[in-house]
Enzyme design. Structure first.
Site, PDB file in Angstrom:
ATOM      1  N   ASP A  17       0.885  -1.175   0.000  1.00 53.14           N
ATOM      2  CA  ASP A  17       0.000   0.000   0.000  1.00 53.14           C
ATOM      3  C   ASP A  17       0.919   1.220   0.000  1.00 53.14           C
ATOM      4  O   ASP A  17       2.133   1.098   0.206  1.00 53.14           O
ATOM      5  CB  ASP A  17      -0.898  -0.009   1.249  1.00 53.14           C
ATOM      6  N   SER A  18       0.318   2.398  -0.154  1.00 56.42           N
ATOM      7  CA  SER A  18       1.115   3.620  -0.087  1.00 56.42           C
ATOM      8  C   SER A  18       1.615   3.877   1.334  1.00 56.42           C
ATOM      9  O   SER A  18       2.555   4.634   1.527  1.00 56.42           O
ATOM     10  CB  SER A  18       0.262   4.798  -0.550  1.00 56.42           C
ATOM     11  N   GLY A  50      -3.177   8.914  -3.742  1.00 57.72           N
ATOM     12  CA  GLY A  50      -4.508   9.320  -4.224  1.00 57.72           C
ATOM     13  C   GLY A  50      -4.573  10.693  -4.857  1.00 57.72           C
ATOM     14  O   GLY A  50      -5.565  11.027  -5.511  1.00 57.72           O
ATOM     15  N   CYS A  80      -4.331  -1.505  -1.864  1.00 59.30           N
ATOM     16  CA  CYS A  80      -4.567  -0.079  -2.066  1.00 59.30           C
ATOM     17  C   CYS A  80      -5.575   0.037  -3.203  1.00 59.30           C
ATOM     18  O   CYS A  80      -5.326  -0.486  -4.298  1.00 59.30           O
ATOM     19  CB  CYS A  80      -3.243   0.589  -2.436  1.00 59.30           C
ATOM     20  N   ASN A  81      -6.686   0.687  -2.932  1.00 58.38           N
ATOM     21  CA  ASN A  81      -7.718   0.824  -3.962  1.00 58.38           C
ATOM     22  C   ASN A  81      -7.212   1.649  -5.140  1.00 58.38           C
ATOM     23  O   ASN A  81      -7.480   1.347  -6.301  1.00 58.38           O
ATOM     24  CB  ASN A  81      -8.958   1.497  -3.374  1.00 58.38           C
ATOM     25  N   THR A  82      -6.462   2.711  -4.816  1.00 62.79           N
ATOM     26  CA  THR A  82      -5.979   3.620  -5.848  1.00 62.79           C
ATOM     27  C   THR A  82      -5.021   2.884  -6.786  1.00 62.79           C
ATOM     28  O   THR A  82      -5.152   2.956  -8.010  1.00 62.79           O
ATOM     29  CB  THR A  82      -5.262   4.813  -5.178  1.00 62.79           C
ATOM     30  N   GLU A 159      -2.979   8.683   8.426  1.00 58.69           N
ATOM     31  CA  GLU A 159      -1.529   8.478   8.561  1.00 58.69           C
ATOM     32  C   GLU A 159      -0.994   9.137   9.829  1.00 58.69           C
ATOM     33  O   GLU A 159      -0.051   8.661  10.442  1.00 58.69           O
ATOM     34  CB  GLU A 159      -0.782   9.033   7.334  1.00 58.69           C
ATOM     35  N   CYS A 191     -10.969   3.007   0.318  1.00 60.73           N
ATOM     36  CA  CYS A 191      -9.560   3.323   0.547  1.00 60.73           C
ATOM     37  C   CYS A 191      -9.179   2.538   1.793  1.00 60.73           C
ATOM     38  O   CYS A 191      -9.914   2.552   2.793  1.00 60.73           O
ATOM     39  CB  CYS A 191      -9.392   4.819   0.778  1.00 60.73           C
ATOM     40  N   THR A 192      -8.059   1.848   1.727  1.00 61.09           N
ATOM     41  CA  THR A 192      -7.713   0.956   2.835  1.00 61.09           C
ATOM     42  C   THR A 192      -7.303   1.727   4.097  1.00 61.09           C
ATOM     43  O   THR A 192      -7.128   1.132   5.152  1.00 61.09           O
ATOM     44  CB  THR A 192      -6.609  -0.028   2.413  1.00 61.09           C
ATOM     45  N   HIS A 193      -7.143   3.040   3.980  1.00 59.09           N
ATOM     46  CA  HIS A 193      -6.884   3.849   5.176  1.00 59.09           C
ATOM     47  C   HIS A 193      -8.174   4.139   5.964  1.00 59.09           C
ATOM     48  O   HIS A 193      -8.115   4.435   7.152  1.00 59.09           O
ATOM     49  CB  HIS A 193      -6.274   5.202   4.798  1.00 59.09           C
TER      50      HIS A 193
HETATM   51  N1  DGL Z   1      -4.751   3.334   0.918  1.00 57.26           N
HETATM   52  C1  DGL Z   1      -4.854   3.753  -0.433  1.00 57.26           C
HETATM   53  C2  DGL Z   1      -6.145   3.319  -1.083  1.00 57.26           C
HETATM   54  O1  DGL Z   1      -6.729   2.332  -0.693  1.00 57.26           O
HETATM   55  C3  DGL Z   1      -4.622   5.187  -0.786  1.00 57.26           C
HETATM   56  C4  DGL Z   1      -3.994   6.128   0.124  1.00 57.26           C
HETATM   57  C5  DGL Z   1      -3.218   7.183  -0.609  1.00 57.26           C
HETATM   58  O2  DGL Z   1      -3.796   8.165  -1.119  1.00 57.26           O
HETATM   59  O3  DGL Z   1      -2.019   6.985  -0.687  1.00 57.26           O
HETATM   60  O4  DGL Z   1      -6.583   3.921  -2.030  1.00 57.26           O
END
Ligand code: DGL
Length: 274
Positions: A17-18, A50, A80-82, A159, A191-193
């Protein structure tokens, strides 16, 4: 990117992930597949993804895959969805190991939960712009009404570990107010965050809206792939997880603990600039 297949059942599963967000997915996969080893990469030097362009996200995703391949992984999860929206197809074509993303599992979770067929999706700006969820949801359940909203400030809040308090409440209200008027019954945390902000999102959306994320369905997808490919770890010992970060391990340890639910051991810095 050329790569020869790994036939080692004991090899780890690579996950990236990011930043810390993908830990929510990694934790769920580790729970479901306790004998597997994992190498988790948080590209913390370059988070957030993102707000970046399609070509930058693809370039970062390829670099993450390359780093993980050095650990002889037998499968890759884009947690990571993005990055899934912009790099899943390319990595599936370029690598000879299975590559699993989180968008289809998230969409499946929404289809399973919705009663009225009105679904909201929140995510990063790049994810929402990609329309990845709309496309997959339309193929899974063509009659769904889908409403989307980008919430770019959620990632820095997560974060930083700012998951409660006035500031995140105000931001969440601003982003989600429009969605509260759409009569949705299910909201995809795309978004996984975002699972770390679940409480504040639920407060703003109200108790009737079911919040779903990709973690559980992704874990099922990974288990299914390992089974089909016959590459499950057959050891009776519990698997281990190595954490790699491209920026400070200390910061990752502090915030990551909230996502992981326990202290993170074995965090190593790795050089993304090589
Ligand atoms: N966790 C990431 C996702 O699922 C994106 C977070 C980011 O913008 O880096 O999209």
């Amino acid at each position: 990117m050329t790569h020869s297949p790994v036939n080692n059942h004991d090899a780890p599963i690579g996950i990236f992930d990011s930043g810390v967000g993908g830990l929510t997915v990694c934790r769920q996969i580790a729970r479901q597949l306790p004998r597997e080893h994992f190498v988790y990469l948080g590209d913390t030097a370059r988070v957030p993804y993102g707000s970046k362009s399609q070509s930058t996200i693809l370039c970062y995703a390829r670099a993450c895959a390359r780093l993980l391949l050095e650990h002889d992984i037998k499968a890759l999860v884009i947690a990571c969805n993005t990055a899934t929206a912009y790099a899943l197809e390319a990595l599936q074509e370029e690598l000879s190991i299975p590559v699993i993303g989180v968008v289809e599992p998230g969409a499946l979770a929404a289809v399973k939960h919705t009663q009225r067929g009105k679904v909201g999706v929140i995510g990063t700006r790049a994810l929402i712009t990609s329309r990845a969820y709309e496309q997959i949801l339309a193929s899974l359940a063509p009659d769904l009404s889908v409403f989307t909203q980008a919430c770019p400030l959620f990632v820095p809040f997560a974060e930083e570990g700012w998951t409660e308090g006035k500031a995140i409440h105000a931001v969440a209200h601003q982003y989600l107010e429009g969605l509260t008027k759409k009569n949705i019954d299910t909201l995809v945390l795309g978004c996984t965050h975002y699972p770390l902000l679940r409480q504040v999102i639920q407060e703003v959306m109200g108790p009737e809206v079911v919040l779903v994320d990709s973690a559980e369905e992704t874990a099922k997808a990974v288990a299914a792939v390992l089974e089909v490919k016959q590459i499950q770890n057959s050891s009776s010992a519990e698997g281990k997880t190595l954490f790699l970060v491209t920026d400070s391990p200390e910061t990752f340890a502090y915030t990551g603990e909230k996502f992981w639910g326990a202290a993170l051991k074995s965090i190593q810095w790795t050089d993304i600039c090589l």
